[in-house]
Scaffold this motif. Structure first.
Motif, PDB file in Angstrom:
ATOM      1  N   CYS A  74      -7.588   1.409   4.028  1.00 35.85           N
ATOM      2  CA  CYS A  74      -7.125   2.447   3.915  1.00 35.85           C
ATOM      3  C   CYS A  74      -8.583   3.636   3.167  1.00 35.85           C
ATOM      4  O   CYS A  74      -8.517   4.918   3.274  1.00 35.85           O
ATOM      5  N   LEU A  75      -8.434   3.215   2.055  1.00 37.29           N
ATOM      6  CA  LEU A  75     -10.254   3.993   2.037  1.00 37.29           C
ATOM      7  C   LEU A  75     -11.085   3.715   2.487  1.00 37.29           C
ATOM      8  O   LEU A  75     -11.761   4.871   2.429  1.00 37.29           O
ATOM      9  N   LYS A  76     -11.494   2.586   3.042  1.00 33.19           N
ATOM     10  CA  LYS A  76     -12.824   2.778   4.111  1.00 33.19           C
ATOM     11  C   LYS A  76     -12.030   3.726   5.212  1.00 33.19           C
ATOM     12  O   LYS A  76     -13.157   4.113   5.680  1.00 33.19           O
ATOM     13  N   ALA A  77     -11.277   3.722   5.648  1.00 41.06           N
ATOM     14  CA  ALA A  77     -10.359   4.546   7.451  1.00 41.06           C
ATOM     15  C   ALA A  77     -10.713   6.329   6.316  1.00 41.06           C
ATOM     16  O   ALA A  77     -11.028   7.047   6.762  1.00 41.06           O
ATOM     17  N   GLY A  78     -10.862   6.537   5.025  1.00 37.18           N
ATOM     18  CA  GLY A  78     -10.457   8.152   4.232  1.00 37.18           C
ATOM     19  C   GLY A  78      -9.619   8.729   4.006  1.00 37.18           C
ATOM     20  O   GLY A  78      -9.417   9.762   4.289  1.00 37.18           O
ATOM     21  N   CYS A  99       0.803  -0.996  -0.172  1.00 42.43           N
ATOM     22  CA  CYS A  99       0.306  -0.381   0.479  1.00 42.43           C
ATOM     23  C   CYS A  99       1.437   0.818   0.180  1.00 42.43           C
ATOM     24  O   CYS A  99       2.462   1.281   0.918  1.00 42.43           O
ATOM     25  N   GLU A 100       0.620   2.337  -0.986  1.00 42.30           N
ATOM     26  CA  GLU A 100       1.581   3.530  -1.142  1.00 42.30           C
ATOM     27  C   GLU A 100       1.124   4.631   0.155  1.00 42.30           C
ATOM     28  O   GLU A 100       1.084   5.918   0.112  1.00 42.30           O
ATOM     29  N   ILE A 101      -0.114   3.924   0.988  1.00 38.98           N
ATOM     30  CA  ILE A 101      -0.529   5.059   2.374  1.00 38.98           C
ATOM     31  C   ILE A 101       0.033   4.700   3.330  1.00 38.98           C
ATOM     32  O   ILE A 101       1.014   4.972   3.530  1.00 38.98           O
ATOM     33  N   CYS A 102      -0.186   3.112   3.716  1.00 42.52           N
ATOM     34  CA  CYS A 102       0.581   3.067   5.108  1.00 42.52           C
ATOM     35  C   CYS A 102       1.222   2.188   4.945  1.00 42.52           C
ATOM     36  O   CYS A 102       2.202   1.859   6.151  1.00 42.52           O
ATOM     37  N   ALA A 161      -1.637 -11.618   2.772  1.00 42.38           N
ATOM     38  CA  ALA A 161      -1.958 -10.664   1.611  1.00 42.38           C
ATOM     39  C   ALA A 161      -2.481  -9.897   1.560  1.00 42.38           C
ATOM     40  O   ALA A 161      -4.354  -9.769   1.902  1.00 42.38           O
ATOM     41  N   PRO A 162      -2.199  -8.035   1.734  1.00 46.59           N
ATOM     42  CA  PRO A 162      -3.461  -6.691   2.160  1.00 46.59           C
ATOM     43  C   PRO A 162      -4.600  -7.067   0.599  1.00 46.59           C
ATOM     44  O   PRO A 162      -4.115  -7.474  -0.731  1.00 46.59           O
ATOM     45  N   ASN A 163      -5.251  -6.291   0.864  1.00 42.62           N
ATOM     46  CA  ASN A 163      -6.677  -6.028  -0.002  1.00 42.62           C
ATOM     47  C   ASN A 163      -6.053  -4.665  -0.685  1.00 42.62           C
ATOM     48  O   ASN A 163      -6.962  -3.693  -1.018  1.00 42.62           O
ATOM     49  N   ILE A 164      -5.150  -5.378  -1.998  1.00 45.32           N
ATOM     50  CA  ILE A 164      -4.865  -3.948  -2.408  1.00 45.32           C
ATOM     51  C   ILE A 164      -5.555  -3.643  -3.814  1.00 45.32           C
ATOM     52  O   ILE A 164      -6.307  -4.265  -4.846  1.00 45.32           O
ATOM     53  N   GLN A 165      -5.979  -2.307  -3.906  1.00 46.45           N
ATOM     54  CA  GLN A 165      -6.904  -2.161  -4.934  1.00 46.45           C
ATOM     55  C   GLN A 165      -6.036  -1.032  -5.817  1.00 46.45           C
ATOM     56  O   GLN A 165      -5.143  -0.202  -5.238  1.00 46.45           O
ATOM     57  N   ARG A 166      -5.884  -0.926  -6.982  1.00 48.23           N
ATOM     58  CA  ARG A 166      -5.108   0.250  -8.421  1.00 48.23           C
ATOM     59  C   ARG A 166      -6.708   1.509  -8.185  1.00 48.23           C
ATOM     60  O   ARG A 166      -7.262   1.216  -8.733  1.00 48.23           O
ATOM     61  N   LYS A 193      -1.085  17.340  -3.389  1.00 51.57           N
ATOM     62  CA  LYS A 193      -1.051  19.136  -4.068  1.00 51.57           C
ATOM     63  C   LYS A 193      -2.140  19.084  -5.734  1.00 51.57           C
ATOM     64  O   LYS A 193      -1.629  19.838  -5.705  1.00 51.57           O
ATOM     65  N   GLY A 194      -3.180  18.084  -4.837  1.00 53.20           N
ATOM     66  CA  GLY A 194      -3.454  17.815  -5.390  1.00 53.20           C
ATOM     67  C   GLY A 194      -3.872  17.224  -7.758  1.00 53.20           C
ATOM     68  O   GLY A 194      -4.691  17.862  -7.747  1.00 53.20           O
ATOM     69  N   LYS A 195      -2.864  16.346  -7.086  1.00 53.12           N
ATOM     70  CA  LYS A 195      -2.919  16.198  -8.921  1.00 53.12           C
ATOM     71  C   LYS A 195      -3.792  14.449  -8.818  1.00 53.12           C
ATOM     72  O   LYS A 195      -3.665  14.303  -7.910  1.00 53.12           O
ATOM     73  N   VAL A 196      -4.310  14.027 -10.206  1.00 46.07           N
ATOM     74  CA  VAL A 196      -4.453  13.401 -10.052  1.00 46.07           C
ATOM     75  C   VAL A 196      -4.095  12.041 -10.843  1.00 46.07           C
ATOM     76  O   VAL A 196      -3.350  12.353 -11.529  1.00 46.07           O
ATOM     77  N   ARG A 197      -3.381  10.763  -9.648  1.00 49.66           N
ATOM     78  CA  ARG A 197      -3.215   9.693 -10.345  1.00 49.66           C
ATOM     79  C   ARG A 197      -3.239   8.300  -9.698  1.00 49.66           C
ATOM     80  O   ARG A 197      -4.195   8.471  -9.267  1.00 49.66           O
ATOM     81  N   LYS A 198      -3.357   7.527 -10.280  1.00 42.34           N
ATOM     82  CA  LYS A 198      -3.097   6.101  -9.672  1.00 42.34           C
ATOM     83  C   LYS A 198      -2.480   5.537  -8.486  1.00 42.34           C
ATOM     84  O   LYS A 198      -1.280   6.203  -9.028  1.00 42.34           O
ATOM     85  N   ALA A 199      -2.846   5.466  -7.795  1.00 40.36           N
ATOM     86  CA  ALA A 199      -2.554   4.292  -6.759  1.00 40.36           C
ATOM     87  C   ALA A 199      -2.096   3.109  -6.258  1.00 40.36           C
ATOM     88  O   ALA A 199      -3.460   3.086  -6.524  1.00 40.36           O
TER      89      ALA A 199
END
Length: 63
Positions: free
Chosen positions: A54-58, A5-8, A30-35, A42-48
């Motif tokens: 992390c998605l559920k926690a906001g 996960c790129e966040i945590c 394995a963690p449930n990783i989603q693209r 910075k406000g840029k839109v990108r894929k991660a």
């Protein structure tokens, strides 16, 4: 696809499967990783690659 996960930073962990008769075999958790498409700090839109916890926690905002 990356399994981190790129966040945590959550990554696969090693463990063991133990049967009822106590036979042991190695396995990975394995963690449930989603693209997903997100807006970064910075406000840029990108894929991660982001885990669903992390998605559920906001922790990220989907674009």
């Amino acid at each position: 696809m990356s399994k981190v996960c790129e966040i945590c930073g959550k990554a696969p962990a090693a463990g063991r499967s133990v049967s009822h008769s106590h036979r042991v075999s190695n396995r990975t958790f394995a963690p449930n990783i989603q693209r997903v498409t997100i807006k970064d700090s910075k406000g840029k839109v990108r894929k991660a690659n982001v885990c669903t916890s992390c998605l559920k926690a906001g922790k990220v905002t989907k674009a």
